[in-house]
Design a protein around this motif. Structure first.
Motif, PDB file in Angstrom:
ATOM      1  N   UNK A  89     -37.033  27.510  28.343  1.00  0.00           N
ATOM      2  CA  UNK A  89     -37.483  28.147  29.512  1.00  0.00           C
ATOM      3  C   UNK A  89     -36.284  29.076  30.225  1.00  0.00           C
ATOM      4  N   UNK A  90     -35.273  28.080  30.312  1.00  0.00           N
ATOM      5  CA  UNK A  90     -34.063  28.742  31.199  1.00  0.00           C
ATOM      6  C   UNK A  90     -33.403  30.059  30.580  1.00  0.00           C
ATOM      7  N   UNK A  91     -33.507  29.912  29.181  1.00  0.00           N
ATOM      8  CA  UNK A  91     -32.961  31.018  28.415  1.00  0.00           C
ATOM      9  C   UNK A  91     -33.988  32.145  28.669  1.00  0.00           C
ATOM     10  N   UNK A  92     -35.268  32.073  28.521  1.00  0.00           N
ATOM     11  CA  UNK A  92     -36.276  33.095  28.977  1.00  0.00           C
ATOM     12  C   UNK A  92     -36.170  33.582  30.361  1.00  0.00           C
ATOM     13  N   UNK A 117     -36.678  18.455  27.183  1.00  0.00           N
ATOM     14  CA  UNK A 117     -35.110  19.209  27.491  1.00  0.00           C
ATOM     15  C   UNK A 117     -35.119  20.439  26.638  1.00  0.00           C
ATOM     16  N   UNK A 118     -35.247  20.280  25.415  1.00  0.00           N
ATOM     17  CA  UNK A 118     -35.437  21.550  24.409  1.00  0.00           C
ATOM     18  C   UNK A 118     -36.262  22.671  25.246  1.00  0.00           C
ATOM     19  N   UNK A 119     -37.515  22.340  25.598  1.00  0.00           N
ATOM     20  CA  UNK A 119     -38.278  23.023  26.039  1.00  0.00           C
ATOM     21  C   UNK A 119     -38.213  23.797  27.466  1.00  0.00           C
ATOM     22  N   UNK A 120     -37.127  23.186  28.303  1.00  0.00           N
ATOM     23  CA  UNK A 120     -36.717  23.544  29.513  1.00  0.00           C
ATOM     24  C   UNK A 120     -35.561  24.270  29.108  1.00  0.00           C
ATOM     25  N   UNK A 158     -33.415  33.463  32.219  1.00  0.00           N
ATOM     26  CA  UNK A 158     -32.322  34.219  32.192  1.00  0.00           C
ATOM     27  C   UNK A 158     -32.321  35.727  31.539  1.00  0.00           C
ATOM     28  N   UNK A 159     -33.040  35.793  30.408  1.00  0.00           N
ATOM     29  CA  UNK A 159     -33.606  37.124  30.260  1.00  0.00           C
ATOM     30  C   UNK A 159     -34.508  37.873  31.125  1.00  0.00           C
ATOM     31  N   UNK A 160     -35.335  37.269  31.859  1.00  0.00           N
ATOM     32  CA  UNK A 160     -36.204  37.830  32.711  1.00  0.00           C
ATOM     33  C   UNK A 160     -35.592  38.318  33.811  1.00  0.00           C
ATOM     34  N   UNK A 161     -34.562  37.449  34.218  1.00  0.00           N
ATOM     35  CA  UNK A 161     -33.680  37.701  35.503  1.00  0.00           C
ATOM     36  C   UNK A 161     -32.867  39.058  35.127  1.00  0.00           C
ATOM     37  N   UNK A 162     -32.316  38.875  33.888  1.00  0.00           N
ATOM     38  CA  UNK A 162     -31.559  40.140  33.732  1.00  0.00           C
ATOM     39  C   UNK A 162     -32.423  41.451  33.631  1.00  0.00           C
ATOM     40  N   UNK A 163     -33.752  41.302  33.210  1.00  0.00           N
ATOM     41  CA  UNK A 163     -34.814  42.610  33.249  1.00  0.00           C
ATOM     42  C   UNK A 163     -34.981  43.080  34.388  1.00  0.00           C
ATOM     43  N   UNK A 164     -35.331  41.745  35.276  1.00  0.00           N
ATOM     44  CA  UNK A 164     -35.635  42.045  36.590  1.00  0.00           C
ATOM     45  C   UNK A 164     -34.457  42.821  37.402  1.00  0.00           C
TER      46      UNK A 164
END
Length: 543
Positions: A290-293, A284-287, A295-301
């Motif tokens: 990953x969700x935070x990453x 869950x911590x890894x997930x 979201x960051x990638x989504x913002x960059x996209x």
């Protein structure tokens, strides 16, 4: 089959069988002796009462039916002895002695039968209890879930003392008595564990696991205090997530569950179930990371998509603005200057600048989540206005644009600036396709019509090379392009723009030459009254 004996041959040892044989011989000898004395002596007492001794001796080795048989035999001997010794003529005293003897025999037989029945019921209950205990122990030992048996007797005594003192709020009591949690942990002792629990505790032996629970769960563990609190307030069930230390000091995340008994008779063996969820928590911590990453990638996209969209949309009006400004300078540089032509070029420059400004406003609305209201758009007028905007390129490439429209075509419910930009993109694509293919006949046909489903339809057909099979499938996909220098964003933006207004954009090849794009827009507001732009929504729409 009716059994007269209590034990089957294999159920007794040799010594026990010898004892039973001795008792049987003693009982038979006494029965014979009592019968002889009662029949052939002149003793006036109730000698037959001594048959009771025979019944008591027989009770050790006779079954319930054996006791009844022995009682019937003794009763028969007593009656036979009476008639043999006294005949049919008897006085009242003799008859009363017979009644007393028979009563003693019957009562003794009944009591022995009842005693044997109770003994058998107790044995059956003991057997059921033993079987239940065996099943419980089998389940306990073989369960894949870690199970602890804890003795809460001392903890209950500690909590009872608090209740006697009038304590009702354990949290408040703990704040004033910091040592109370440690006292609670020290009062809980492990009395049994299964193999899964031994593995959870560090692959230790059963002996190493037995003892105070404080070795494995620290006294400041919130879940343990919640367990004590639930027990104090009389809850039936408690579940919580906590941490446990194994025998070697390694910590694990566990989910614990316990059900408390209704009374205090079973407090010495309370079963607590533990499930190791360390891997689940780590996953869950890894997930979440990953969700935070993501979201960051989504913002960059989103920023990338927005930049690509802005570059694509501004490219055409800025290019037209530059050409009109150059044309204006050429007309002014003539001797004498052609002021009327320069004025027309300046007007086109202003119009292209307004178009560029409108694109910037739309982009700002995307970022600020501002609504863009729908309006009634007169499509024939929009086509004519768009044709004048592209007049320079149309004349330069010698392209004819034909408009076919019925007189009663209804206005579309959309945003004029958005639909105009879609139309400019489609016409520009058609012109570029015909120029690159070197088409001899360069014609764009725009036809307006209505449908029975409440839509006004605008088709834009050209005489270019048409679309390949791959292009037909992917023409609206973001970043798909057939142009060497294309970005692949124009048609994706067009599709999302039309669909945001409740419409539909499709593409197909013509039967002879060229391709046709069809825009269907609602006459009434079948989409949204306002279009709320946001960057994640745009990314979802265009990829």
């Amino acid at each position: 089959m009716v059994r007269l004996w209590k034990w089957l041959p294999g159920e007794r040892s040799a010594i026990e069988r010898e004892n039973d044989t001795a008792l049987a011989i003693a009982a038979g000898s006494n029965a014979f002796a009592v019968f002889i004395i009662d029949t052939f002596t002149s003793i006036e007492s109730a000698v037959a009462v001594f048959y009771v001794i025979i019944m008591l001796l027989s009770a050790d080795f006779l079954s319930r039916f054996g006791v009844l048989a022995a009682g019937a035999l003794c009763t028969g001997l007593c009656v036979i002895s009476f008639f043999l010794s006294h005949g049919l003529d008897n006085d009242l005293a003799t008859f009363l002695r017979l009644v007393g003897s028979l009563s003693a025999l019957l009562i003794t037989t009944a009591l022995l039968y009842k005693n044997e029945t109770g003994r058998l019921a107790l044995l059956a209950s003991h057997h059921r209890t033993k079987s239940s205990e065996y099943r419980y122990r089998s389940i306990f030992k073989q369960s894949g879930i870690a199970l602890w048996e804890q003795d809460l007797t001392e903890l209950n005594r500690l909590l009872e003392n608090l209740r006697a003192q009038g304590v009702v709020d354990l949290c408040a009591y703990t704040r004033t008595h910091p040592d109370f949690p440690k006292a609670c942990v020290d009062a809980i002792r492990t009395v049994a564990v299964n193999d899964a629990a031994l593995e959870l505790l560090g692959n230790i032996t059963h002996e190493q696991a037995i003892g105070p629970i404080a070795r494995f769960i620290p006294h400041d563990c919130p879940s343990l205090f919640g367990f004590v609190k639930a027990f104090f307030h009389g809850q039936r069930r408690f579940e919580a997530k906590g941490r446990i230390r194994d025998y070697h000091g390694e910590e694990s995340v566990i989910l614990m569950a316990v059900e408390f008994p209704d009374d205090q008779s079973g407090l010495d063996r309370i079963v607590i179930g533990l499930v190791d969820i360390t891997e689940r928590e780590e996953a869950q911590a890894t997930m979440m990371a990953a969700q935070a990453e993501l979201a960051r990638a989504s913002r960059a996209s989103a920023v990338g998509a927005l930049s690509a969209s802005l570059a694509h949309e501004l490219n055409q009006p800025l290019g037209a603005l530059l050409m009109n400004a150059q044309a204006c300078l050429r007309w002014l540089s003539r001797n004498p200057p052609d002021l009327n032509a320069a004025i027309r070029a300046a007007e086109r420059t202003m119009r292209d600048g307004e178009r560029a400004s409108q694109i910037v406003k739309t982009t700002k609305a995307m970022l600020s989540r501002s609504p863009i209201a729908s309006e009634k758009v007169d499509l024939p007028s929009l086509v004519e206005e768009t044709r004048s905007l592209l007049e320079y390129e149309i004349d330069r490439q010698n392209i004819s644009i034909d408009l076919t429209s019925p007189p009663d075509v209804p206005p579309a419910n959309a945003s004029k600036s958005e639909i105009q930009q879609v139309l400019i993109n489609l016409i520009t694509n058609a012109m570029q396709a015909m120029e690159e293919a070197g088409s001899k006949t360069r014609r764009i046909s725009i036809r307006l019509s209505t449908s029975d489903t409440g839509f006004v339809v605008m088709t834009i057909g050209d005489t270019g090379p048409g679309l390949s099979d791959e292009a037909i499938e992917n023409v609206f996909e973001p970043y798909f392009t057939t142009k060497p220098s294309g970005m692949g964003m124009g048609l994706a933006i067009c599709k999302s723009t039309v669909e945001a207004r409740g419409g539909k954009l499709t593409a197909r090849n013509n039967e002879t030459v060229g391709a046709t794009f069809e825009i269907a827009l609602p006459v009434e507001n079948q989409g949204r009254l306002t279009r709320m732009y946001d960057v994640p929504q745009m990314v979802a729409q265009i990829g």
